[in-house]
Design a protein around this motif. Structure first.
Motif, mmCIF file in Angstrom:
data_model
loop_
_atom_site.group_PDB
_atom_site.id
_atom_site.type_symbol
_atom_site.label_atom_id
_atom_site.label_comp_id
_atom_site.label_asym_id
_atom_site.label_seq_id
_atom_site.Cartn_x
_atom_site.Cartn_y
_atom_site.Cartn_z
ATOM 1 N N GLN A 44 0.812 -1.220 0.000
ATOM 2 C CA GLN A 44 0.000 0.000 0.000
ATOM 3 C C GLN A 44 0.846 1.271 0.000
ATOM 4 N N GLY A 45 2.169 1.116 -0.018
ATOM 5 C CA GLY A 45 3.046 2.276 -0.041
ATOM 6 C C GLY A 45 3.136 2.986 1.287
ATOM 7 N N ARG A 46 2.824 2.277 2.390
ATOM 8 C CA ARG A 46 2.872 2.888 3.717
ATOM 9 C C ARG A 46 4.133 2.519 4.482
ATOM 10 N N SER A 47 5.035 1.811 3.830
ATOM 11 C CA SER A 47 6.283 1.430 4.478
ATOM 12 C C SER A 47 7.419 2.092 3.705
ATOM 13 N N GLN A 48 7.673 3.346 4.024
ATOM 14 C CA GLN A 48 8.585 4.155 3.208
ATOM 15 C C GLN A 48 10.059 3.852 3.444
#
Length: 200
Positions: free
Chosen positions: A58-62
Motif C-alpha cells: 500500500q506504499g505505507r512502508s517508506q
C-alpha cells in the motif's frame, strides 16, 4: 505520478502471475477471490509479517530495507529489470522531488574529453535525454545544440519534433522505439521528475 498506486499495481500484478503450487507454498484455505498468490502467501514466502507486506504494497512502508525488498523480489520471482523497478518505486516514496531533480553538472574532465574527440561526434546525456554537453562534430551532424533553447536540447525533443529528424536516421522508427524505451527507463529511475512525467 502517484507512486503508491504504481507500487500497489506492480506488486499485485506480480502476485497475480504466481500460483501457490508454482512456488511451493501451501495454499491458505478458503475461496480465492483473486488470481495468483494471496498477500498472506507471499508474506510467508518472503519471511515477513502479513501486516508488513500489506503496508509495503500500500506504499505505507517508506523505509523498507534492502533485505526485505530482496526477499519480496525473490518470492515474486522478479527478473533484474523488475527488481530495479521495485527499487525505484520504493525509493520514489521516500525521496523528495528536490532530491530527484538535483542539477546535472558536466565535470571539467568530461568537457576536456569531448574536446579531444575530434574524429567522432559525441555528446553527454542527462535525465530525460537532455543534451548536457557536446563536441563540434556532434553539433555539425545533429544540429547546433548550443543555439537551441534549453528545453529543446533534448534527444527526444529533437527526434520527435525536429522536422529534419526523419532524414537524419536511416531507421527512424527503430530509433524512436529506442528513444521511448530510454525515457521509460529514466522515468523508473527518476519518478519524481515532473518534466519527465508530462509537463513538456
Amino acid at each position: 505520478m502517484d507512486f503508491r498506486t504504481e507500487l500497489a499495481a506492480f506488486l499485485r500484478s506480480r502476485r497475480a502471475r504466481l500460483r501457490p503450487e508454482d512456488v511451493g507454498v501451501r495454499p491458505f484455505s478458503g475461496r480465492r477471490r483473486v488470481p495468483g498468490l494471496r498477500r498472506e502467501e507471499l508474506a510467508e514466502l518472503a519471511g515477513v509479517s502479513v501486516d508488513y507486506y500489506i503496508r509495503l504494497e500500500q506504499g505505507r512502508s517508506q523505509n523498507v530495507s534492502d533485505s526485505v525488498l530482496d526477499a519480496v523480489a525473490g518470492a515474486l520471482r522478479l527478473d533484474a529489470a523488475e527488481r530495479a523497478h521495485l527499487g525505484h518505486l520504493t525509493r520514489a516514496l521516500r525521496d523528495s522531488p528536490a532530491q530527484a531533480l538535483a542539477p546535472q553538472p558536466v565535470r571539467a574532465g568530461i568537457q576536456v574529453l569531448l574536446g579531444a574527440l575530434d574524429e567522432v561526434p559525441a555528446y553527454v546525456l542527462g535525465r530525460r535525454l537532455d543534451i548536457l554537453a557536446s563536441n563540434r562534430l556532434a553539433r555539425v551532424l545533429f544540429g547546433d545544440f548550443d543555439a537551441l533553447p534549453a528545453e529543446r536540447r533534448n534527444v527526444a525533443w529533437l527526434h520527435f519534433l525536429d522536422p529534419g529528424a526523419r532524414e537524419r536516421y536511416p531507421d527512424w522508427e527503430q530509433t524512436a522505439r529506442d528513444t521511448v524505451a530510454a525515457l521509460r527507463m529514466d522515468l523508473g529511475r527518476y519518478p519524481c521528475d515532473d518534466r519527465l512525467c508530462g509537463s513538456w
